[in-house]
Design an enzyme around this catalytic site. Sequence first.
Site, mmCIF file in Angstrom:
data_model
loop_
_atom_site.group_PDB
_atom_site.id
_atom_site.type_symbol
_atom_site.label_atom_id
_atom_site.label_comp_id
_atom_site.label_asym_id
_atom_site.label_seq_id
_atom_site.Cartn_x
_atom_site.Cartn_y
_atom_site.Cartn_z
ATOM 1 N N ASP A 67 -13.674 9.470 12.056
ATOM 2 C CA ASP A 67 -14.680 8.716 12.759
ATOM 3 C C ASP A 67 -15.901 8.887 12.366
ATOM 4 O O ASP A 67 -16.369 9.791 11.701
ATOM 5 C CB ASP A 67 -14.330 8.775 14.399
ATOM 6 C CG ASP A 67 -14.267 10.154 14.907
ATOM 7 O OD1 ASP A 67 -14.523 11.113 13.973
ATOM 8 O OD2 ASP A 67 -13.788 10.549 15.803
ATOM 9 N N ASN A 136 -10.685 13.372 27.963
ATOM 10 C CA ASN A 136 -9.967 12.084 28.455
ATOM 11 C C ASN A 136 -8.612 11.857 27.720
ATOM 12 O O ASN A 136 -8.050 10.679 27.882
ATOM 13 C CB ASN A 136 -10.942 10.735 28.626
ATOM 14 C CG ASN A 136 -11.464 10.656 27.285
ATOM 15 O OD1 ASN A 136 -11.284 11.230 26.444
ATOM 16 N ND2 ASN A 136 -12.331 9.221 27.009
ATOM 17 N N HIS A 138 -8.800 11.278 24.414
ATOM 18 C CA HIS A 138 -9.182 10.782 23.086
ATOM 19 C C HIS A 138 -8.761 11.338 21.703
ATOM 20 O O HIS A 138 -8.850 12.810 21.963
ATOM 21 C CB HIS A 138 -10.338 9.884 23.045
ATOM 22 C CG HIS A 138 -11.501 10.949 22.851
ATOM 23 N ND1 HIS A 138 -12.997 10.755 23.479
ATOM 24 C CD2 HIS A 138 -11.778 11.948 22.106
ATOM 25 C CE1 HIS A 138 -13.533 11.678 23.114
ATOM 26 N NE2 HIS A 138 -12.759 12.561 22.118
ATOM 27 N N GLU A 143 -10.269 5.902 22.647
ATOM 28 C CA GLU A 143 -10.583 6.090 23.994
ATOM 29 C C GLU A 143 -9.517 5.418 24.814
ATOM 30 O O GLU A 143 -8.585 4.611 24.439
ATOM 31 C CB GLU A 143 -11.821 5.370 24.451
ATOM 32 C CG GLU A 143 -13.095 5.923 23.723
ATOM 33 C CD GLU A 143 -13.455 7.339 24.478
ATOM 34 O OE1 GLU A 143 -12.750 8.069 24.908
ATOM 35 O OE2 GLU A 143 -14.664 7.429 23.979
HETATM 36 C C1 F6R Z 1 -14.219 14.105 16.418
HETATM 37 C C2 F6R Z 1 -13.203 13.406 17.066
HETATM 38 C C3 F6R Z 1 -13.145 13.681 18.660
HETATM 39 C C4 F6R Z 1 -13.166 15.073 18.858
HETATM 40 C C5 F6R Z 1 -13.054 15.225 20.364
HETATM 41 C C6 F6R Z 1 -13.008 16.822 20.921
HETATM 42 O O1 F6R Z 1 -14.145 13.788 15.028
HETATM 43 O O2 F6R Z 1 -12.671 12.502 16.345
HETATM 44 O O3 F6R Z 1 -11.992 13.209 18.994
HETATM 45 O O4 F6R Z 1 -12.067 15.882 18.380
HETATM 46 O O5 F6R Z 1 -14.083 14.564 21.156
HETATM 47 O O6 F6R Z 1 -14.414 17.162 20.389
HETATM 48 P P1 F6R Z 1 -14.712 18.771 20.751
HETATM 49 O O7 F6R Z 1 -14.133 19.492 19.700
HETATM 50 O O8 F6R Z 1 -16.248 18.955 20.522
HETATM 51 O O9 F6R Z 1 -14.135 19.246 22.319
#
Ligand code: F6R
Length: 243
Positions: A67, A136, A138, A143
């Site tokens: 992303d 959540n 994702h 989302e």
């Molecule tokens: C990042 C991504 C997100 C993160 C998720 C967890 O490229 O795709 O899905 O993996 O938000 O983020 P952290 O590791 O900061 O808890």
Amino acid sequence: MRFIKTKDYEDMSRKAANIIGAQVVLKPASVLGLATGSTPIKTYANLVKDYQNGDLDFSQVSSVNLDEYKGLDRKNDQSYFYFMNDHLFKHVNIDPNRTFLPDGMENDAAKACRDYDGVLKAVGGVDLQLLGIGHNGHIGFNEPSDVFADQTICVDLAESTIQANQRFFASYDDVPKRAYTMGIGTIMAAARILILASGEGKAAIVKAAFFGPVTPKVPASILQFHPDVIVIGDEAAFSQITI
Ligand code: F6R
């Protein structure tokens, strides 16, 4: 799904790097699907160390990231392009022409998604997809929703995600509210998926996503249907499950 419980974040990061490293050793021209966020930072640091020790060679590897924020320039230190460069790409011998992320500066969302799907098709399929998990549920920036997106989409970030991301920006107004993300269909098409979870804060979602019903309201739950998923979590993240 295979679950690997590790002592702590350090241990999780070493094991994750070992699995990614093994993928590159076994198939030097691997296509790696990569993630950003705080969870994989130490994993990347370990891969850099392995490269510096002469144990890994990234010269034939291609990478596709999950992303990118819409509207952030690659030079912005909060863009995922900047993150990948900072934590991995500039430290190893990967060919920059073979590292791909959605183009956050493409304002035409339909075009940005179409272009990235073209890239994903051209690289020929992901061998190993690294994922983190949002509070959540994702994955990428898919989302909670009523449907699982198939291909790349432009998403409105959930309020909880915007708030979680705020720690990296000067103010709430500076946090991007939209992002481009690989779709769930593309993630599920990866030959193998490695998902990381660390810390008490992820314990509830680990339980809901991997032991609860499969639903687009918890996007990561779809991984229960993938034939080759490895979940590596530390004791805190696995504290609500029995494995
Ligand atoms: C990042 C991504 C997100 C993160 C998720 C967890 O490229 O795709 O899905 O993996 O938000 O983020 P952290 O590791 O900061 O808890």
